[in-house]
Write an enzyme that holds these catalytic residues in place. Structure first.
Site, PDB file in Angstrom:
ATOM      1  N   LEU A  12       0.830  -1.209   0.000  1.00 25.41           N
ATOM      2  CA  LEU A  12       0.000   0.000   0.000  1.00 25.41           C
ATOM      3  C   LEU A  12       0.864   1.259   0.000  1.00 25.41           C
ATOM      4  CD1 LEU A  12      -2.870  -1.029   2.461  1.00 25.41           C
ATOM      5  CD2 LEU A  12      -2.680  -1.415   0.009  1.00 25.41           C
ATOM      6  N   GLY A  13       2.158   1.089  -0.213  1.00 19.63           N
ATOM      7  CA  GLY A  13       3.079   2.231  -0.252  1.00 19.63           C
ATOM      8  C   GLY A  13       3.144   2.868  -1.633  1.00 19.63           C
ATOM      9  N   TYR A 144      19.941   5.063   6.221  1.00 21.90           N
ATOM     10  CA  TYR A 144      19.227   4.464   5.090  1.00 21.90           C
ATOM     11  C   TYR A 144      20.223   3.919   4.059  1.00 21.90           C
ATOM     12  CZ  TYR A 144      15.990   4.574   1.026  1.00 21.90           C
ATOM     13  OH  TYR A 144      15.218   4.273  -0.066  1.00 21.90           O
ATOM     14  N   LYS A 148      20.831   0.073   2.857  1.00 25.32           N
ATOM     15  CA  LYS A 148      20.665  -0.345   1.456  1.00 25.32           C
ATOM     16  C   LYS A 148      21.950  -0.984   0.924  1.00 25.32           C
ATOM     17  CE  LYS A 148      16.360   0.652   0.747  1.00 25.32           C
ATOM     18  NZ  LYS A 148      15.385  -0.413   0.505  1.00 25.32           N
TER      19      LYS A 148
END
Ligand code: AKB
Length: 317
Positions: A12-13, A144, A148
């Site tokens: 739902l992003g 972040y 990653k």
């Protein structure tokens, strides 16, 4: 060919809503299972099934993969750059551990293919700003970016050691009108369109001359599908593929909006995300993706601006 049964996390992003609907068009509702932390919303997903699940719950995820006989996972659930700086330990947990869980399931033969999104955040400090190549030294300075980069290395490890077919793209900032992004540094390039329509002015948290790579969602979805459809042997990169898209600054984007919407004004009040943007490249060389699996784009700055304004006006009516 056996039917693909697909599970999407973070469905739902921002990427998830659009990718899920495209996958339903291609594979049929009955072969697509959407999942996320939020409650099911039939306006957001056309998938045949929805599982409300916390992707860090390894046992539950494993059970869902078994129950639906999932073959392919698009594992999109992730904390973006801004939010990761505020919750570093949770960012590590969410951005890395579930990926390893899926790779383990593939190693055991439960899954045959995984897609996982990386980001231009992997590059970081001391790397040339322009036209950054696929194979430069990576030196991320954000939580972040670190998560990653670690994820990319796990992908490569599982591929090289166990033959796991995990594929990945380093997404630039993604621009779309259907579902807003949440907590990213490139989010200004989406927010600006909402404010342009609602107030005809915008205050940017990124300075006027900060260039970042960006991509329109339709191009991002098509690129993702192309990578997943490519022949295994055509893929020379098993960490994550560079994707450049376009490169522009807030000032240039504001000028493109002003052309379509006279009187639009922009001002600047940079916040903590400016330091994140400063550590990222301005533009990316994606020639390896073009060569290996035929990456192409439809949208440049002008086309994207026109499409965003048109569709968002319709949506906000
Ligand atoms: C973010 O800004 O955090 C993301 C990204 C570039 O990965 N959009």
């Amino acid at each position: 060919m056996a039917t693909e049964k697909i599970l999407i996390t973070g469905a739902l992003g921002q990427i998830g809503t659009e990718l899920t609907n495209r996958l339903v068009e291609i594979h049929g509702r009955e072969n697509v299972v959407a999942s996320g932390l939020d409650r099911y919303d039939q306006n957001l997903t056309s998938a045949g099934y929805y599982e409300r699940m916390d992707v860090t719950n390894t046992q539950l995820v494993r059970q869902i993969v078994k129950d639906y006989e999932i073959t392919t996972v698009y594992h999109l659930a992730s904390l973006l750059s801004g939010t990761s700086e505020k919750q570093p330990l949770f960012a590590w947990k969410l951005n890395v551990e579930p990926l390893i869980n899926f790779c383990e399931m593939a190693r055991e033969g439960l899954l045959s293919k995984i897609f996982w999104p990386s980001s231009i955040a992997v590059f970081g400090k001391g790397i040339p700003k322009e036209n950054v190549a696929q194979d430069v030294v990576l030196n991320p300075t954000t939580v972040y970016g670190i998560s990653k980069l670690a994820g990319e290395k796990w992908c490569e490890y599982y591929h090289d050691k166990y033959g796991v077919d995990v594929r990945s793209i380093r997404y630039p900032g993604l621009i779309s009108y259907k579902t807003p992004p949440g907590g990213g540094t490139t989010d200004y390039a989406v927010e600006i369109f909402y404010k342009a329509i609602e107030e005809n002015s915008y205050t940017s948290f990124i300075t006027e001359d900060t260039f970042m790579p960006m991509l329109y969602m339709e191009d991002a979805i098509e690129a993702t599908l192309k990578l997943m459809q490519a022949e295994k042997d055509a893929l020379s990169v098993r960490t994550s593929y560079n994707l450049g898209g376009m490169s522009f600054s807030p000032k240039e984007l504001a000028a493109a909006i002003e052309k379509k919407q006279p009187g639009f004004t922009i001002s600047y009040q940079p916040d903590f995300r400016q330091a994140i943007a400063d550590s990222w490249p301005a533009s990316i060389d994606d020639s390896v993706a073009r060569q290996d699996w035929g990456l192409t784009y439809k949208y440049g700055l002008e086309e994207m601006t026109e499409d965003m304004l048109k569709n968002l006006k319709e949506k906000l009516k």
